[in-house]
Design an enzyme around this catalytic site. Sequence first.
Site, PDB file in Angstrom:
ATOM      1  N   ASN A 213       0.849  -1.197   0.000  1.00  0.00           N
ATOM      2  CA  ASN A 213       0.000   0.000   0.000  1.00  0.00           C
ATOM      3  C   ASN A 213       0.880   1.241   0.000  1.00  0.00           C
ATOM      4  O   ASN A 213       2.101   1.147   0.021  1.00  0.00           O
ATOM      5  CB  ASN A 213      -0.978  -0.029   1.175  1.00  0.00           C
ATOM      6  CG  ASN A 213      -0.270  -0.054   2.505  1.00  0.00           C
ATOM      7  OD1 ASN A 213       0.454   0.860   2.856  1.00  0.00           O
ATOM      8  ND2 ASN A 213      -0.462  -1.155   3.249  1.00  0.00           N
ATOM      9  N   ASP A 282      -5.071  -6.083   4.945  1.00  0.00           N
ATOM     10  CA  ASP A 282      -6.133  -6.919   5.506  1.00  0.00           C
ATOM     11  C   ASP A 282      -6.145  -8.314   4.885  1.00  0.00           C
ATOM     12  O   ASP A 282      -6.691  -9.247   5.454  1.00  0.00           O
ATOM     13  CB  ASP A 282      -7.499  -6.257   5.288  1.00  0.00           C
ATOM     14  CG  ASP A 282      -7.635  -4.999   6.144  1.00  0.00           C
ATOM     15  OD1 ASP A 282      -7.180  -5.018   7.296  1.00  0.00           O
ATOM     16  OD2 ASP A 282      -8.188  -3.995   5.649  1.00  0.00           O
ATOM     17  N   LYS A 292       9.002 -17.518  -9.566  1.00  0.00           N
ATOM     18  CA  LYS A 292       8.381 -16.345 -10.185  1.00  0.00           C
ATOM     19  C   LYS A 292       7.174 -16.783 -11.025  1.00  0.00           C
ATOM     20  O   LYS A 292       7.290 -17.718 -11.830  1.00  0.00           O
ATOM     21  CB  LYS A 292       9.421 -15.632 -11.056  1.00  0.00           C
ATOM     22  CG  LYS A 292       8.927 -14.309 -11.583  1.00  0.00           C
ATOM     23  CD  LYS A 292       9.975 -13.641 -12.467  1.00  0.00           C
ATOM     24  CE  LYS A 292       9.340 -12.461 -13.180  1.00  0.00           C
ATOM     25  NZ  LYS A 292      10.109 -12.022 -14.326  1.00  0.00           N
ATOM     26  N   LYS A 340     -14.541   1.594  14.311  1.00  0.00           N
ATOM     27  CA  LYS A 340     -13.243   0.971  14.613  1.00  0.00           C
ATOM     28  C   LYS A 340     -12.864   1.189  16.078  1.00  0.00           C
ATOM     29  O   LYS A 340     -12.325   0.301  16.736  1.00  0.00           O
ATOM     30  CB  LYS A 340     -12.154   1.556  13.697  1.00  0.00           C
ATOM     31  CG  LYS A 340     -12.280   1.058  12.266  1.00  0.00           C
ATOM     32  CD  LYS A 340     -11.312   1.733  11.307  1.00  0.00           C
ATOM     33  CE  LYS A 340     -11.708   1.372   9.877  1.00  0.00           C
ATOM     34  NZ  LYS A 340     -10.898   2.046   8.864  1.00  0.00           N
ATOM     35  N   LYS A 344     -12.484  -2.267  18.083  1.00  0.00           N
ATOM     36  CA  LYS A 344     -11.114  -2.639  18.449  1.00  0.00           C
ATOM     37  C   LYS A 344     -10.779  -2.279  19.898  1.00  0.00           C
ATOM     38  O   LYS A 344      -9.641  -2.405  20.314  1.00  0.00           O
ATOM     39  CB  LYS A 344     -10.115  -2.013  17.467  1.00  0.00           C
ATOM     40  CG  LYS A 344     -10.399  -2.425  16.003  1.00  0.00           C
ATOM     41  CD  LYS A 344      -9.310  -2.036  15.040  1.00  0.00           C
ATOM     42  CE  LYS A 344      -9.780  -2.289  13.601  1.00  0.00           C
ATOM     43  NZ  LYS A 344      -8.702  -2.428  12.636  1.00  0.00           N
TER      44      LYS A 344
END
Length: 412
Positions: A213, A282, A292, A340, A344
């Site tokens: 990311n 995630d 590969k 959240k 959490k």
Amino acid sequence: MDTKLLQGKKIVVGVTGGIAAYKAVEVVSRLRKAGAEVHVMMTREATEFVTELTFREISGHPVAQDMWAKVQEYKVEHIALATLADLMLIVPATANVLAKTATGIADDLLTSTILATKAPLFFAPAMNTGMYENPATKANISVLKDRGIHIIEPASGYLACGVEGKGRLPEPAEIVQEVLDYFSETQSLQGKKILVTAGGTEEALDPVRFLGNRSTGRMGYAIAEAAVRRGAEVVLVSGPTSIPVPAGVRAIKVRSAREMEQAVLSEYDSVDAVIKSAAVADYRPKEISSQKIKKSDGELTLTLVRNPDILYELGQRKKNQVLVGFAAETNDLETYARKKLEKKNLDFIVANDVSAKDAGFGTDTNRVQIFYRDGREESQPLMSKAKLAGLILDRLRGYWDEMSEGIELFPK
Ligand code: CTP
């Protein structure tokens, strides 16, 4: 005044040539009363307003002034005082010394010391309103602020030149309070152990590819650095990034979410707080090809499986730790962030809109909203990640203070 707070601190006070120089005498006196060892430097112009003798008597040390004079106490003077200082305070600071510092001019002992020192610098500007409001002075102050130099805002009022306006030196007690606040901030997390996670995770597909990311780790590294500066013991669990590990931080480098989970859990029991700024993947590829992956004409379908939600696990196992989460959102920020926070089991969550150009991944700035367990929220304007790091740590300190006092958390 807390008499112990400045015990053992060495403060170099630079006095420049303005009518407010007489107020610097009281500043020096108050710093000494608070326990500091104070060394005074004067520009030649300053000696036109107050004598060296006054400062020598008040500080208890010889006054450093002329670059070429032989003062026995200091060997190579500007180096001696520049390295000795725990903090340097320029009071009053004329438009001239601000301009010289902004451009790096070192044409006398004081400006040479300012240029040579690594100690935190505080300037208390005092001058005629016109000079203070001149765009040149404003630009110089802004350059100094950008370099992390502390500017003690001048007060408004009746000035010696006969006009009303901004440019008056604040009262000596207020100036000394800023110095006290600085040192108390630098000790504010003493005795606390803080775990910070930073960067993005990489989930391998084959020996040469991964799913990743856009997180660069800047926010987490800024938090780790600021926490060390405030006296905390800091463990940084970091995904791959090119940012150097800040001095005094113990870093554990990881790649995947599962590696991050292991590292975080192995430290969790011994920490007082976790600040989870990492962008954790995630999902990960169900299988990692040992060779590969070769292209073929058709489509390639990847099967992804869920990664552990590390912060959720921490919330489940929480004992005394304060948990601070981040929420990266592109829409419905408040709804998702609050979900959240709840799910959490966090104490507060720092939410930002990652679709904004000047906030979120890969920028030096961020604009966040913070949501607290007690339902409160605060919106912060755009600020540097370094400044935001300090703000988050202030909130964490505030949380502990209020818990120990048993009063309402985060009062308005
Ligand atoms: N987090 C985590 N482990 C994960 C995913 C997220 O520990 N597998 C943490 C992040 O470090 C962050 C917080 O949870 O502090 C929220 O992360 P974010 O990516 O905004 O949310 P997700 O929980 O992944 O939810 P979603 O992807 O649905 O927005």
